[in-house]
Design a protein around this motif. Structure first.
Motif, short mmCIF file in Angstrom:
data_model
loop_
_atom_site.label_atom_id
_atom_site.label_comp_id
_atom_site.label_asym_id
_atom_site.label_seq_id
_atom_site.Cartn_x
_atom_site.Cartn_y
_atom_site.Cartn_z
N THR A 2 -9.06 -5.29 -9.04
CA THR A 2 -7.67 -5.41 -9.64
C THR A 2 -6.82 -4.25 -9.18
O THR A 2 -7.52 -3.32 -8.93
CB THR A 2 -7.76 -5.30 -11.25
N LEU A 3 -5.57 -4.51 -9.01
CA LEU A 3 -4.60 -3.56 -8.62
C LEU A 3 -3.63 -2.99 -9.65
O LEU A 3 -3.14 -3.75 -10.40
CB LEU A 3 -4.00 -3.84 -7.36
N PHE A 8 -0.70 -1.24 -5.70
CA PHE A 8 0.34 -2.45 -5.01
C PHE A 8 1.32 -1.67 -4.08
O PHE A 8 1.76 -2.29 -3.18
CB PHE A 8 0.74 -3.29 -6.05
N TYR A 9 1.98 -0.68 -4.82
CA TYR A 9 3.14 0.00 -4.01
C TYR A 9 2.62 0.39 -2.76
O TYR A 9 3.18 0.37 -1.54
CB TYR A 9 3.99 1.01 -4.80
N ASP A 10 1.47 1.27 -2.74
CA ASP A 10 0.86 1.91 -1.59
C ASP A 10 0.33 0.58 -0.40
O ASP A 10 0.78 0.64 0.65
CB ASP A 10 -0.44 2.47 -1.99
N ASN A 17 5.60 -2.30 5.00
CA ASN A 17 6.60 -1.27 5.51
C ASN A 17 7.63 -1.30 4.64
O ASN A 17 8.87 -1.18 4.81
CB ASN A 17 7.16 -1.35 6.82
N LEU A 18 7.25 -1.74 3.30
CA LEU A 18 8.43 -1.76 2.23
C LEU A 18 8.02 -0.72 1.12
O LEU A 18 7.02 -0.63 0.53
CB LEU A 18 8.50 -3.02 1.56
N GLN A 19 8.68 0.23 0.74
CA GLN A 19 8.66 1.30 -0.10
C GLN A 19 9.22 0.79 -1.40
O GLN A 19 10.52 0.91 -1.59
CB GLN A 19 9.11 2.69 0.26
N LEU A 20 8.17 0.69 -2.51
CA LEU A 20 9.03 0.05 -3.76
C LEU A 20 8.92 1.43 -4.84
O LEU A 20 9.45 1.12 -5.65
CB LEU A 20 7.89 -0.69 -4.13
N TYR A 47 -2.55 -11.54 -5.69
CA TYR A 47 -1.19 -12.01 -4.93
C TYR A 47 -0.90 -11.11 -3.67
O TYR A 47 -0.27 -11.84 -2.64
CB TYR A 47 0.09 -11.25 -5.93
N ALA A 48 -1.41 -9.99 -3.50
CA ALA A 48 -1.55 -9.36 -2.14
C ALA A 48 -2.13 -10.30 -1.07
O ALA A 48 -1.73 -10.26 -0.03
CB ALA A 48 -2.11 -8.00 -2.38
N GLU A 49 -3.30 -10.77 -1.30
CA GLU A 49 -4.03 -11.61 -0.42
C GLU A 49 -3.12 -13.10 -0.23
O GLU A 49 -3.17 -13.36 0.92
CB GLU A 49 -5.26 -12.08 -1.24
N LYS A 50 -2.48 -13.41 -1.20
CA LYS A 50 -1.58 -14.66 -1.09
C LYS A 50 -0.24 -14.27 -0.13
O LYS A 50 -0.28 -15.01 0.94
CB LYS A 50 -0.86 -15.14 -2.17
N ILE A 51 0.26 -13.12 -0.14
CA ILE A 51 1.12 -12.80 0.36
C ILE A 51 0.89 -12.49 1.92
O ILE A 51 1.79 -13.03 3.01
CB ILE A 51 1.83 -11.36 0.22
#
Length: 258
Positions: A2-3, A8-10, A17-20, A47-51
């Motif tokens: 789990t994240l 997830f931001y990292d 290359n998106l800073q949240l 979700y990260a895997e899906k992205i």
């Protein structure tokens, strides 16, 4: 595995290359949870895997997280005040105008500037740049196709002159589209160009925390020439403009101190 949101931001920073972490967190986390569930993922790791595996999921994520709300001549009274400075005052001070529409979304703001300049025959003395972090939305900006809600503030004469109606769409004329150069730029991580006479960045900083907002205002001011204009949104206020080398000259207009 789990994240947590911080992890997830990292991940978004290293992979997209998106800073949240500079966004207001409660608001951001609600948006991430909403779009995550829409994708069918139950946790941030999946979700990260899906992205990474699905381009459409990735585009949906970027479109939803990078807020894309805009319209032509947004807040008409406020824009009219800005338009007067743009077409009447600045041309008396500067022989040419370099204009940046930051976080431009579908381009309506940048094209509103182009139309205003075209009507005063100033377009040949002007360079307009529109930037956004979202490549998908930039492609829509280049296409210049809009709906009723986008053009509700456009005068009927201007609508007939600068658009071709093909219900339910309005296609912006080529001569206006050619006046704007769109390119990708990240307001938080990207380098800023300089020597701008005008910077427009409206209703964007409301999504950032105070540290990011402060840094953005400093960089915007540095990117302006002395006497240049910074145009912000109707939901924003710069409480101490002198801190950034600016002075207030209108409702939502600030000038770089000369």
């Amino acid at each position: 595995m789990t994240l947590r949101f911080e992890e997830f931001y990292d991940w978004t920073k290293s992979e997209l290359n998106l800073q949240l972490d500079g966004y207001k967190q409660k608001q951001l986390q609600r948006r991430i949870t909403t779009i995550m569930k829409k994708s069918g993922a139950n946790d941030l790791a999946s979700y990260a895997e899906k992205i990474m595996a699905d381009a459409q999921v990735k585009n949906d994520f970027l479109d939803y997280i990078t807020i894309n709300v805009t319209e032509f001549f947004r807040n008409k009274d406020i824009f009219t005040e800005f338009e007067h400075i743009l077409t009447q005052e600045l041309p008396q001070k500067f022989p040419n105008l370099k204009i940046w529409s930051a976080a431009c979304s579908t381009g309506a703001e940048a094209y509103s500037v182009a139309i205003a300049l075209k009507k005063k025959n100033l377009e040949k003395k002007s360079k307009i740049i529109g930037t956004d972090i979202d490549l998908t939305i930039l492609q829509k900006a280049r296409e210049g196709i809009y709906r009723d809600a986008d053009i509700k503030n456009v005068d009927q004469t201007d609508l007939q002159r600068f658009f071709k109606a093909e219900e339910p769409f309005y296609h912006l004329n080529k001569d206006i589209k050619e006046l704007v150069n769109f390119k990708q730029h990240d307001l938080i991580l990207g380098k800023y160009e300089n020597d701008f006479q005008v910077i427009i960045c409206r209703n964007v900083t409301i999504y950032f925390n105070d540290e990011i907002k402060d840094n953005l205002y400093r960089k915007m001011s540095d990117a302006l020439v002395p006497g240049g204009i910074f145009f912000i949104g109707a939901t924003e206020t710069i409480y101490n403009p002198a801190k950034y080398g600016l002075r207030k000259v209108g409702s939502f207009l600030y000038q770089k101190i000369e």
